[in-house]
Design an enzyme around this catalytic site. Structure first.
Site, PDB file in Angstrom:
ATOM      1  N   GLU A 111      68.464  43.440 -24.564  1.00 46.84           N
ATOM      2  CA  GLU A 111      68.590  43.266 -26.006  1.00 46.84           C
ATOM      3  C   GLU A 111      67.350  42.572 -26.571  1.00 46.84           C
ATOM      4  O   GLU A 111      66.851  42.930 -27.650  1.00 46.84           O
ATOM      5  CB  GLU A 111      69.833  42.438 -26.342  1.00 46.84           C
ATOM      6  N   CYS A 155      71.504  36.321 -26.266  1.00 47.30           N
ATOM      7  CA  CYS A 155      71.269  37.573 -27.009  1.00 47.30           C
ATOM      8  C   CYS A 155      72.196  37.681 -28.213  1.00 47.30           C
ATOM      9  O   CYS A 155      71.834  38.286 -29.222  1.00 47.30           O
ATOM     10  CB  CYS A 155      71.421  38.774 -26.082  1.00 47.30           C
ATOM     11  N   GLU A 201      63.018  41.464 -15.021  1.00 47.51           N
ATOM     12  CA  GLU A 201      63.175  40.247 -14.230  1.00 47.51           C
ATOM     13  C   GLU A 201      61.835  39.783 -13.673  1.00 47.51           C
ATOM     14  O   GLU A 201      60.818  40.473 -13.790  1.00 47.51           O
ATOM     15  CB  GLU A 201      64.215  40.505 -13.128  1.00 47.51           C
TER      16      GLU A 201
HETATM   17  N1  THU Z   1      71.306  41.275 -18.820  1.00 45.59           N
HETATM   18  C1  THU Z   1      70.868  41.961 -19.917  1.00 45.59           C
HETATM   19  O1  THU Z   1      69.748  42.488 -19.927  1.00 45.59           O
HETATM   20  N2  THU Z   1      71.689  42.052 -20.987  1.00 45.59           N
HETATM   21  C2  THU Z   1      72.964  41.601 -21.023  1.00 45.59           C
HETATM   22  O2  THU Z   1      73.633  41.771 -22.035  1.00 45.59           O
HETATM   23  C3  THU Z   1      73.545  40.916 -19.846  1.00 45.59           C
HETATM   24  C4  THU Z   1      72.586  40.582 -18.765  1.00 45.59           C
HETATM   25  C5  THU Z   1      70.444  41.229 -17.644  1.00 45.59           C
HETATM   26  C6  THU Z   1      69.747  39.909 -17.367  1.00 45.59           C
HETATM   27  C7  THU Z   1      69.493  40.018 -15.881  1.00 45.59           C
HETATM   28  O3  THU Z   1      68.276  40.727 -15.662  1.00 45.59           O
HETATM   29  C8  THU Z   1      70.641  40.845 -15.357  1.00 45.59           C
HETATM   30  O4  THU Z   1      71.200  41.509 -16.483  1.00 45.59           O
HETATM   31  C9  THU Z   1      71.727  40.045 -14.640  1.00 45.59           C
HETATM   32  O5  THU Z   1      72.149  38.989 -15.437  1.00 45.59           O
END
Ligand code: THU
Length: 130
Positions: free
Chosen positions: A52, A86, A41
């Site tokens: 992913e 993704c 983030e």
């Molecule tokens: N996130 C992922 O990394 N992969 C997913 O399949 C769903 C969401 C992350 C993005 C963000 O940093 C956090 O989860 C909340 O949305």
């Protein structure tokens, strides 16, 4: 070690100070190699990247393009599916029948095929006129 174990291990490194929602992902390629990624983030929220996407980027950087299996893990009441973006990214590099295993840290598990996650995908065939 299973692909889920790989995803769980990289999840430990996730940088998610804003959502507090750590995600780990692992992709296995046709060669048998495994590439992992975690969400990263940013204080400018839209700049964050998903687990992913990180795994796919590592795979491409290593010169591979063919995903045969995917694992995703998060701490959640139910298995977390890849977000819409993704799903599109995975469909670029995975065969439609490739399995995606979604797991929670508590052990709940769900399996789907890439094609089930993104029916009617926009793909290269749509750009045949270009
Ligand atoms: N996130 C992922 O990394 N992969 C997913 O399949 C769903 C969401 C992350 C993005 C963000 O940093 C956090 O989860 C909340 O949305």
């Amino acid at each position: 070690m299973s692909l889920i174990d790989d995803a769980a291990r990289v999840r430990e490194n996730a940088y998610a100070p804003y959502s507090k929602f750590k995600v780990g992902a692992a992709v296995k390629t046709a060669s048998g190699a495994v590439f992992v990624g975690c969400n990263v983030e940013n204080v400018a929220y839209p700049e964050g990247t998903c687990a992913e996407a990180g795994a796919i980027a590592a795979m491409i950087a290593a010169g591979e393009t063919s995903i045969v299996e995917v694992a995703v893990i998060a701490e959640s009441p139910s298995p977390v599916p890849p977000c819409g973006g993704c799903r599109q990214k995975l469909s670029e590099f995975a065969q439609p029948g490739a399995r995606i295993t979604m797991t929670t840290t508590a052990g709940a598990q769900q399996e789907m095929a890439v094609a089930e996650l993104l029916p009617g995908a926009f793909d290269a065939s749509h750009m045949d006129q270009v």
